[in-house]
Design a protein around this motif. Sequence first.
Motif, PDB file in Angstrom:
ATOM      1  N   GLU A   1       0.808  -1.119  -0.062  1.00  0.00           N
ATOM      2  CA  GLU A   1       0.045  -0.035   0.013  1.00  0.00           C
ATOM      3  C   GLU A   1       0.920   1.133   0.122  1.00  0.00           C
ATOM      4  OE1 GLU A   1      -3.060   0.205   2.854  1.00  0.00           O
ATOM      5  OE2 GLU A   1      -3.646  -1.876   2.737  1.00  0.00           O
TER       6      GLU A   1
ATOM      7  N   SER B   1       2.771   2.831  -2.111  1.00  0.00           N
ATOM      8  CA  SER B   1       2.955   3.780  -3.305  1.00  0.00           C
ATOM      9  C   SER B   1       1.621   4.716  -3.179  1.00  0.00           C
ATOM     10  CB  SER B   1       2.957   3.185  -4.544  1.00  0.00           C
ATOM     11  OG  SER B   1       1.992   2.116  -4.676  1.00  0.00           O
ATOM     12  N   ALA B   2       0.201   3.857  -2.829  1.00  0.00           N
ATOM     13  CA  ALA B   2      -1.110   4.647  -2.675  1.00  0.00           C
ATOM     14  C   ALA B   2      -1.024   5.455  -1.526  1.00  0.00           C
ATOM     15  CB  ALA B   2      -2.135   3.564  -2.470  1.00  0.00           C
TER      16      ALA B   2
END
Length: 405
Positions: free
Chosen positions: A144, A146-147
Amino acid sequence: MPPRFTHRKSTTGCLRCKARKVKCDEQRPDCGHCTRHGVTCEWPTLKPRMYNPDKPKAVTRRPVQPSPRPSLPSPELGSMRILEMRLVHQWVTETCNTMSSAKIPTMARMWGVSVPQMAFEYEPLLHTLLALGAAHRSTLLPQEASALRPVYHGYIDSAVQRHRPVTAQLDDTTTDAVCFNTVLLSLYTLFLRSEPSKLPYNPPVMWLTLAQGIRTVIKSAYVRLVENNSPLCPLLFAAPDVWRSTDRKERIYTGPMKPLQFLLQYRPEDDAMDQETLEVYEEAVAYIERFYIAVQKGTEDYLLRRMFCGFPPVIPQAYIAYVAARRPRALVILAYAFALIHEHDDIWWLRGIPAREVEGINSLIPPQWKWLMIWPTHVISVGSAQGQEVPIPRTSTVVTESFTP
């Protein structure tokens, strides 16, 4: 006469079907007729049936949602609201326990209970908690990361934008929430040093500056905070005591061990060392000496991390200017601080940072100062500063032999 079609009258259909006097299939959130015609489907407010002849029926207008709708627990909850709830949950269940001294019950309650309560009254603090929750979550769930990166950057930008005008007008009415937010913003800037970068190394001036601001903010309201038994008191009174003494003579270590004095004596001609400059470096070295002694004594990890984080608020502001100017002595002192905490960086907001900073500082040091960097780089390579004696130069200006740990 045309045939009459009988059907059971719908009493809970959507408003548009009722107005058109057609049977509604009552499929929520959008019935079949409204979906087919591409119009907004509106529903009467669900309330207990109590007759009041003087009060008309209320109608709740529902915002238009893109179709198809995401699978959410409730059509009233958007994806950002769900994310914020997750991040608040992240803070109160996990992230708050990773703060320095959270092993102490009063400190744990402060971070896990008092701080979230204040965050609901001071929006910049709430946004900082959301940013830290997102940053921590990104380290726990790499898939998660990069998000979540734009999420915590966005929240912290909002926090800083709203927090800066408040800190520009400090006085004895400065609130606990403003103080807490200043502390956590400095922690966030330290965490950012762990993010990969393709740019040439720059010293952590932003972290030093924001952490220095902790002292300024707390000093403005210290007396009131103590008199009112502020929720901040556990932080104010926890070791090391960096707030109550304004006398530099009381802050400087005066014990029998002075293991790092050579950092003051080496190549004084490079700094045009006048009395004012010497006093700035004396305070910085004295704090690092306390830190060094605590490491050699085997002090607990969380106390050493607190001592490390207490370094920027205690040192004179001029020292940060010397780091920004990349003066070798200031950079070497900072490298020793990072080397001392290297073995104790097993916490998400510090992990991997000491080694990167020592290596980065070493890349900036001119050749004649490289000798003083042998000890910090050696500590990084072996993994621990405990038991690693510092070098003792034969002379303050010329070193004839290389230091071999």
